[in-house]
Design an enzyme around this catalytic site. Sequence first.
Site: not given
Length: 316
Positions: A160-162, A190, A288
Amino acid sequence: MESAASEIAIDFPPMLRAYKDGRIERFLGTQIVPPGLDPKTNVESKDVLYSQETSQSVRIYTPLNAAGKLPLLVYFHGGGFCIETAYSPTYHGYLNALVAEANIVAVSVDYRLAPEHPLSAAYDDSWDAVKWVASHRDGNGPEEWLNRHADLNNVYFSGDSAGANIAHHMAVKMTKEKIDGVHLEGIILAHPYFWGKEPIADETKDLVTRDKIDTLWRLSYPNTSGSDDQWINPIDDPNFGGLGCNRVLVCVAEKDILKQRGVYYCEKLKQSGWGGEVELMEAKGENHVFHLHNPGGENAAAKLKKVADFINNGKA
């Protein structure tokens, strides 16, 4: 007069604060929980060192009394490359739930954090973890759970994200540095942490907001060429169309500032000549990484099921 030790270099609430003397104060992602049997999901976990050089470990998850070979998910946590850990309550709870829902084996990768360890440290560590996982392809690797239960011919990368950013780059690297005996079937991104200098579609044009994202990126990667660096904006990477898997699922959230980058990634991947299958899932009304902050919500349950189905509808 304020001492140098207490002078703030970068204040990035609610995540962290960096001081001019190099000290980092983290406000999120610092809690950890031990591995073990989760009675709610009947999933077992344990921590195993994957790099003697950097002293980094993975947390491995497997269903209790798992039988035979199961799909293998390699997961990379988020946190802007600067906070969080594979051992946090957030990720421990998510991986327990996903392993139970999908009936898979998962390897959750811990990596060194910026700014103490600027990029490319997180990418380097993640690739070391992938190679460590691959060492089990003949069933005689250092970790018995993987030897016994992980199907190295049915592997997925996710984050997810980074962590989604990392998952993409690890999939590209799988093409460049082929690992015999390991088949990467798909990746699941994600709310991927991708960005760019110029706004796309209806992405925010607010300079303060854009500068904040740029600042976080430069904090994690001081030697970057900027927000069009191929590590953060992979679309122009000449290897973009060489993604080393057959299927991609990108999950975005309607209110996420990074949403358009995930949509754009899907569009460009379809146009790249890559030739695989790409799916986009959008969660309406969500922000987010909502599924980590509110795992009991209806949209989080739908996302969990979608990810499990994506894995189980892959290679037989």
